[in-house]
Motif scaffolding. Structure first.
Motif, PDB file in Angstrom:
ATOM      1  N   ARG A   1      -1.239 -44.156  85.622  1.00 51.59           N
ATOM      2  CA  ARG A   1      -2.240 -43.107  85.522  1.00 51.59           C
ATOM      3  C   ARG A   1      -1.568 -41.809  85.060  1.00 51.59           C
ATOM      4  NH1 ARG A   1      -2.078 -39.729  89.874  1.00 51.59           N
ATOM      5  NH2 ARG A   1      -0.598 -40.396  91.476  1.00 51.59           N
ATOM      6  N   ALA A   2      -2.407 -40.915  84.561  1.00 52.28           N
ATOM      7  CA  ALA A   2      -1.893 -39.624  84.118  1.00 52.28           C
ATOM      8  C   ALA A   2      -2.571 -38.541  84.928  1.00 52.28           C
ATOM      9  CB  ALA A   2      -2.189 -39.430  82.631  1.00 52.28           C
ATOM     10  N   SER A   3      -1.842 -37.480  85.224  1.00 49.87           N
ATOM     11  CA  SER A   3      -2.443 -36.360  85.948  1.00 49.87           C
ATOM     12  C   SER A   3      -2.160 -35.086  85.187  1.00 49.87           C
ATOM     13  CB  SER A   3      -1.883 -36.269  87.369  1.00 49.87           C
ATOM     14  OG  SER A   3      -0.510 -36.038  87.315  1.00 49.87           O
ATOM     15  N   ALA A   4      -3.194 -34.252  85.105  1.00 53.06           N
ATOM     16  CA  ALA A   4      -3.030 -32.985  84.395  1.00 53.06           C
ATOM     17  C   ALA A   4      -3.818 -31.939  85.151  1.00 53.06           C
ATOM     18  CB  ALA A   4      -3.543 -33.120  82.959  1.00 53.06           C
ATOM     19  N   TRP A   5      -3.113 -31.082  85.882  1.00 51.83           N
ATOM     20  CA  TRP A   5      -3.798 -30.061  86.674  1.00 51.83           C
ATOM     21  C   TRP A   5      -4.208 -28.903  85.771  1.00 51.83           C
ATOM     22  CZ3 TRP A   5      -3.170 -24.902  87.463  1.00 51.83           C
ATOM     23  CH2 TRP A   5      -3.924 -24.335  88.514  1.00 51.83           C
ATOM     24  N   ASN A   6      -5.469 -28.472  85.925  1.00 49.03           N
ATOM     25  CA  ASN A   6      -5.891 -27.281  85.186  1.00 49.03           C
ATOM     26  C   ASN A   6      -6.992 -26.585  85.981  1.00 49.03           C
ATOM     27  OD1 ASN A   6      -8.477 -28.573  84.446  1.00 49.03           O
ATOM     28  ND2 ASN A   6      -7.207 -29.804  83.078  1.00 49.03           N
ATOM     29  N   GLU A   7      -7.556 -25.547  85.406  1.00 48.62           N
ATOM     30  CA  GLU A   7      -8.516 -24.713  86.135  1.00 48.62           C
ATOM     31  C   GLU A   7      -9.764 -25.486  86.560  1.00 48.62           C
ATOM     32  OE1 GLU A   7      -7.292 -24.170  83.180  1.00 48.62           O
ATOM     33  OE2 GLU A   7      -8.912 -24.425  81.732  1.00 48.62           O
ATOM     34  N   ARG A   8     -10.039 -26.636  85.941  1.00 49.47           N
ATOM     35  CA  ARG A   8     -11.254 -27.371  86.315  1.00 49.47           C
ATOM     36  C   ARG A   8     -10.978 -28.508  87.279  1.00 49.47           C
ATOM     37  NH1 ARG A   8     -15.123 -28.095  81.066  1.00 49.47           N
ATOM     38  NH2 ARG A   8     -14.554 -26.143  80.063  1.00 49.47           N
ATOM     39  N   SER A   9      -9.720 -28.684  87.684  1.00 52.18           N
ATOM     40  CA  SER A   9      -9.431 -29.772  88.616  1.00 52.18           C
ATOM     41  C   SER A   9      -9.989 -29.411  89.972  1.00 52.18           C
ATOM     42  CB  SER A   9      -7.925 -29.983  88.746  1.00 52.18           C
ATOM     43  OG  SER A   9      -7.336 -30.078  87.492  1.00 52.18           O
ATOM     44  N   ARG A  10     -10.651 -30.377  90.606  1.00 56.76           N
ATOM     45  CA  ARG A  10     -11.200 -30.106  91.938  1.00 56.76           C
ATOM     46  C   ARG A  10     -10.045 -30.012  92.922  1.00 56.76           C
ATOM     47  NH1 ARG A  10     -16.083 -33.455  92.318  1.00 56.76           N
ATOM     48  NH2 ARG A  10     -17.437 -32.732  90.629  1.00 56.76           N
ATOM     49  N   ALA A  11     -10.063 -28.973  93.733  1.00 55.77           N
ATOM     50  CA  ALA A  11      -8.966 -28.781  94.679  1.00 55.77           C
ATOM     51  C   ALA A  11      -9.085 -29.792  95.805  1.00 55.77           C
ATOM     52  CB  ALA A  11      -9.004 -27.365  95.223  1.00 55.77           C
ATOM     53  N   VAL A  12      -8.131 -30.675  95.903  1.00 53.37           N
ATOM     54  CA  VAL A  12      -8.131 -31.653  96.998  1.00 53.37           C
ATOM     55  C   VAL A  12      -6.974 -31.304  97.895  1.00 53.37           C
ATOM     56  CG1 VAL A  12      -7.972 -34.072  97.600  1.00 53.37           C
ATOM     57  CG2 VAL A  12      -9.054 -33.410  95.466  1.00 53.37           C
ATOM     58  N   THR A  13      -7.302 -30.834  99.105  1.00 54.75           N
ATOM     59  CA  THR A  13      -6.213 -30.367  99.965  1.00 54.75           C
ATOM     60  C   THR A  13      -5.422 -31.539 100.510  1.00 54.75           C
ATOM     61  OG1 THR A  13      -7.905 -30.303 101.653  1.00 54.75           O
ATOM     62  CG2 THR A  13      -7.227 -28.203 100.737  1.00 54.75           C
TER      63      THR A  13
END
Lengths: 262, 279
Positions: B92-104
């Protein structure tokens, strides 16, 4: 970096490079579109970089549907060997965080390709002109010292106006602040110019004061202005519409109107 | 800029943002900028077996790479191809950006960007992307993924959703014509696309464009099928629009050509309400 689209890398030694700055009204890019379309230039390569926002589309200069299916990328280089002219077209915005790197990339490519001179077509916000600039022609130029050596006479003969230096804080009568170059809305134009001065590259900037809107007349004005200097089009007939508008300029202001609206 | 009524408006340019004069950044600014860049980096997480193989310098053997961008494209692949249960999840690929839902606490469990490989024919790879990849991450995503694939005789197919509001045409599009497909392909693509080519002045943006750029420049055969739909969110009619692509894919992959309505229903669930403005 530059990747050739042909089997061998083209040579740009002693060519003139014309390129746009992504600036207010996209005037530089529109003017470059006119040049490529009118001179029927062929693509010789791509500038493949992470500094531009990706986009793709079919051939924007295709005149018929058959040869319209050729993929085009955000930054491409076209060449007309007989005119010793190379043109870089930039079709996408430069990522805000990567403007400096993009300038460095361009400067190093210009250097390594051996262009005899580079002309940057650009624009600046018309509303930020001062009282002096409001009068007369909206076209301005800038040259690096390196290019001034060879072209000073031609520029003087054409009577072009050099871009004025403005005081940093207008209104403040502080003796220490000397006038400096300011090109609001010009994107990377000023940075590219100052970098080229530092690197001693022969580079000229041609810009027009304009506002956002229908910038096609501004593009024509800039293209004609450039043609007065470089004589890209050999036309003795003074017909006003010697530039060919590309097919990609259709529907600039939206779709057809729904008949049910009326 | 002053208007005729005497008010002063700030002027926006469609081309450039307000350029701040490049003041020398101090160390702290630079550090913050660097940290932000690091946080926005695209990361690929492969299964142990694939990681080992890549580390030893062997790229993934790939003859067909199918990429689905958007909910309808991803659901289409899930229903018609991944439902045959012959697929391994390999990464899988992950790319954090301003639209990523914050999952604590933990990283996203239901990953929005997954890679699958066919069990019987391991040269066929599928990737579903249903998250938002930001503009500054598109190039990086593409480079990193394609760096893991071997390029020789690689065929790339991209299915992408987009809104019909972005489609420019001289004739007014009545409501009946959407959804429809348009294609765009690289010079190296030798096959016939299953639908009409994208007319001027329309363009493709986002991840499909980044993939096309990469493939064009590296002379890889690639085609993008862009589906213009008037529905936001998963919709079975929009998904069915991709059906002609199956004829091309069916040559190398086993497909489920007539999925059960239950399977379809599972994917066409009502979208999570983000706001109750239009109820």
């Amino acid at each position: 970096m530059f990747i050739s689209s042909q089997s061998s890398a083209p040579s740009f030694r002693d060519f003139t490079l014309v390129m746009p700055a992504v600036a207010v009204g996209n005037v530089g890019q529109l003017a470059v579109d006119l040049i490529v379309s009118t001179l029927n230039m062929s693509r010789v390569g791509h500038i493949h970089t992470d500094c531009l926002i990706p986009m793709a589309g079919n051939d924007p200069y295709a005149s018929s549907k058959e040869d319209g299916e050729e993929l085009h990328t955000p930054a491409e280089v076209y060449a007309a060997a007989e005119l010793k002219l190379a043109v870089l077209q930039i079709r996408a915005p430069i990522l805000q965080s990567k403007t400096k790197r993009f300038r460095q990339l361009l400067v190093s490519w210009i250097k390594s390709s051996g262009f005899s001179r580079t002309v940057v077509l650009s624009s600046s916000h018309a509303y930020q002109r001062d009282d002096q600039q409001l009068q007369g022609t909206p076209l301005r130029y800038l040259v690096t010292p390196s290019l001034l050596k060879g072209s000073a006479d031609a520029l003087k003969e054409m009577g072009w106006r050099e871009m004025e230096r403005v005081p940093a804080f207008p209104g403040l009568t502080d003796g220490n602040t000397e006038p400096r170059l300011c090109i609001p809305g010009g994107g990377i134009t000023k940075g590219l110019y100052t970098d080229s001065c530092k690197e001693d590259l022969p580079l000229a900037v041609l810009l027009v004061f304009c506002s956002e809107g229908d910038n096609i007349p501004d593009a024509f004005a800039l293209a004609n202005h450039l043609n007065d200097w470089l004589h890209l089009l050999d036309d003795n007939s003074k017909q006003p519409n010697k530039w060919k508008i590309p097919t990609s300029w259709s529907l600039l202001f939206g779709n057809g109107i729904p008949p049910a609206l009326f | 800029m002053a208007t005729f009524f005497g008010e002063v408006l700030s002027v926006y340019s469609r081309a450039v943002e307000e350029d701040d004069d490049e003041l020398d950044e101090n160390e702290e600014d630079e550090q913050i900028r660097r940290e932000l860049e690091e946080k926005r980096e695209v990361h690929l997480h492969w299964s142990p077996e694939v990681s080992e193989s890549l580390k030893s310098g062997n790229k993934l053997q790939c003859s067909n790479f199918v990429l689905a961008v958007g909910q309808n494209a991803s659901s289409f692949l899930s229903v018609h191809i991944l439902s045959t249960a012959n697929w391994d999840t390999i990464g899988r690929a992950s790319a954090w950006n301003e639209r990523s839902r914050a999952v604590t606490g933990q990283s996203c469990e239901e990953s929005a960007c997954v890679f699958y490989r066919h069990k019987d024919n391991p040269t066929v790879l599928i990737c579903q992307v249903s998250c938002y990849v930001a503009e500054d991450q598109l190039f990086q995503w593409t480079e990193k993924v394609f760096d893991c694939l071997q390029h020789r005789e690689l065929n790339v197919t991209v299915l992408s959703d987009t809104s019909v509001a972005d489609y420019k045409t001289a004739d007014y599009l009545g409501g009946s014509s959407a959804p429809f497909l348009r294609s765009l392909h690289t010079s190296a693509f030798g096959d016939q696309p299953v639908c009409q080519s994208l007319e001027q002045p329309n363009i493709v943006t986002g991840l499909p464009a980044a993939v096309l750029n990469h493939c064009q420049v590296h002379r890889i055969s690639a085609v993008v099928y862009q589906c213009y739909s008037d529905v936001i969110g998963p919709d079975s009619v929009t998904m069915e629009t991709y059906k002609p692509v199956l004829t091309k894919l069916g040559r190398s992959i086993q497909l489920d050509l007539s999925p059960s309505t239950d399977a379809l229903r599972k994917f066409v669930r009502t979208t999570d309400l983000q706001s109750n403005l239009y109820i």
